[in-house]
Design an enzyme around this catalytic site. Structure first.
Site, short mmCIF file in Angstrom:
data_model
loop_
_atom_site.label_atom_id
_atom_site.label_comp_id
_atom_site.label_asym_id
_atom_site.label_seq_id
_atom_site.Cartn_x
_atom_site.Cartn_y
_atom_site.Cartn_z
N SER A 36 6.67 -4.00 6.81
CA SER A 36 5.59 -3.07 7.21
C SER A 36 4.69 -2.92 5.97
O SER A 36 4.99 -3.16 4.89
CB SER A 36 6.30 -1.75 7.34
OG SER A 36 5.38 -0.77 7.53
N TYR A 43 11.94 5.56 4.44
CA TYR A 43 11.94 4.38 5.31
C TYR A 43 11.33 3.20 4.65
O TYR A 43 11.77 1.94 4.79
CB TYR A 43 10.95 4.94 6.54
CG TYR A 43 10.61 3.51 7.39
CD1 TYR A 43 11.34 2.99 8.08
CD2 TYR A 43 9.22 3.37 7.32
CE1 TYR A 43 10.94 2.03 8.65
CE2 TYR A 43 8.70 2.07 8.05
CZ TYR A 43 9.47 1.59 8.88
OH TYR A 43 8.98 0.37 9.38
N LYS A 67 12.41 -0.91 3.59
CA LYS A 67 11.70 -2.22 3.84
C LYS A 67 11.66 -2.89 2.63
O LYS A 67 11.69 -4.23 2.49
CB LYS A 67 10.50 -1.89 4.30
CG LYS A 67 10.60 -1.29 5.96
CD LYS A 67 11.07 -2.27 6.79
CE LYS A 67 11.13 -1.72 8.28
NZ LYS A 67 11.97 -2.54 9.19
#
Ligand code: NAD
Ligand code: WQD
Length: 341
Positions: free
Chosen positions: A124, A148, A152
């Site tokens: 992302s 979050y 990643k």
């Protein structure tokens, strides 16, 4: 190629499964339906006119993941499965670290044992963190502002270390910018379970009358109209990017990042205006305070994907809002409505 597609019932996964089949590949979906519905798979089947193989399983179950991988005769894996809500990750960091990181480790272990070493990962633009630069190239120093994003970034590091340890791995880290829109049929699309966190699904729900008005987070950014600017990318273009990466990977040993974005920024107010045009509906909004953690502008430099994957986004903002509206207006309550109808 026969491709295990984890999270293939989800928003981006379901569109990618459709693109894979249209490109002559054979996806097999693995999903625990934590944030999706088997109805999405049924509808993709309907669109392609054939059954789609799928297995309901949780990647946190290492033994089950191993069994599926060893029995599946796969050539490659595309890994979408995971949790993705930024705010929720701040409130429940352990759940996010466990789900995203442990399930990826389980999957990679199983792949290694099965000798399947071609891997496409859903990363992302969040890994560019608070970079403070408008146009992101893949080689920027990375950082994150929430758990979050940290999952990643950790997974990207794990993938780099894995590829460095064994040259037979071929790994694509695809950094998506802001995926929006839906398949042009209006049959599959994004179906948030709670109040949408992201701009486009929220706007769509205002347009369809599920929510009263949009709060625009910040009107005083150093951008042309004062609202945040993002690189919105049509989910069908994004899906095509996965097919391109899968097909290019044999020529790319090691672990490599590619941005999947359009290279064009649109402001929040431009999205609202485009959606109003596409839907013919009014989108009432109020400008409120900035949302903590947001940056003014985040746009991809997409030239690496163009040069190395032979891929570029084809669809503009009008197509994104048009298709998002088609999905939302045909499925005002998402997939649930049809299931219970
Ligand atoms: P989604 O929630 O629609 O899809 C994720 C899928 O994974 C769901 O079908 C869910 O049921 C499944 N899943 C979750 N945990 C699982 C587990 N433990 N075992 C098996 N299946 C599990 O999300 P999406 O928008 O399609 O995103 C797909 C991927 O792309 C995610 O990894 C996300 O972090 C990443 N991503 C999304 C965006 C975005 O804005 N949508 C942007 C950048 C990256
Ligand atoms: C876009 C713009 C908001 C909602 C997030 C994740 C990122 C990636 C993509 C997964 C911003 C504004 C939003 C609203 C608003 N996901 N906005 N009112 O924050 O760029 O990226 O999704 O990897 O990691 O952080 O997307 O759609 O939430 O916001 O004004 O109700 O819309 O402030 O400027 P974001 P978004």
């Amino acid at each position: 190629m026969r491709v295990l597609t984890t999270g293939g019932a989800g928003y981006i996964g379901s569109h990618t499964v459709l693109s894979l089949i249209q490109a002559g590949h054979e996806p097999v979906i693995l999903d625990n339906f934590a944030n999706s519905s088997p109805e999405a798979i049924r509808r993709v089947s309907e669109l392609v006119g054939r059954e789609i193989e799928y297995v309901e399983a949780d990647l946190l179950d290492a033994e089950r993941t191993r069994e599926i991988m060893l029995a599946g005769n796969f050539d490659a894996v595309i890994h979408f499965a995971g949790l993705k809500a930024v705010g929720e990750s701040v409130a429940q960091p352990l759940r996010y670290y466990r789900t995203n990181i442990v399930s990826t480790l389980n999957l990679l272990d199983a792949m290694d044992e099965a000798g399947v070493r071609t891997f496409v990962f859903s990363s992302s633009a969040t890994v560019y963190g608070a970079a403070g630069v408008a146009r992101c190239v893949e080689d920027l120093p990375l950082g994150t502002t929430n758990p979050y994003g940290a999952t990643k970034l950790h997974i990207e590091q794990i993938l780099d270390d894995l590829a460095a340890s064994d040259p037979s791995w071929h790994i694509a880290k695809l950094r998506y910018f802001n995926p929006v829109g839906a398949h042009e049929s209006g049959r599959i699309g994004e179906d948030p379970r709670d109040i949408p966190n992201n701009l486009m699904p929220f706007v769509a729900q205002v347009a369809v009358g599920r929510r009263e008005q949009l709060s625009v987070f910040g009107g005083d950014y150093p951008t042309p109209d004062g609202t945040g600017v993002r690189d919105f990318i049509h989910v069908v273009d994004l899906a095509a990017g996965h097919v391109a990466a899968l097909e290019a990977l044999p020529a790319h040993a090691g672990s490599r990042a590619w941005n999947l974005g359009t290279g064009e920024g649109s402001s929040v107010l431009e999205v609202v205006r485009s959606f109003a045009r596409s839907s013919g509906r009014d989108i009432p909004f109020t400008i409120v305070d900035r949302r903590p953690g947001d940056v003014a502008e985040l746009v991809a430099e997409p030239s690496r994907a163009r040069a190395e994957l032979n891929w570029k986004a084809e669809r503009g903002l009008e197509e994104m809002t048009r298709d998002s509206w088609k999905w939302q207006s045909q499925n005002p309550m998402g997939y649930v409505e049809e299931e219970t109808a």
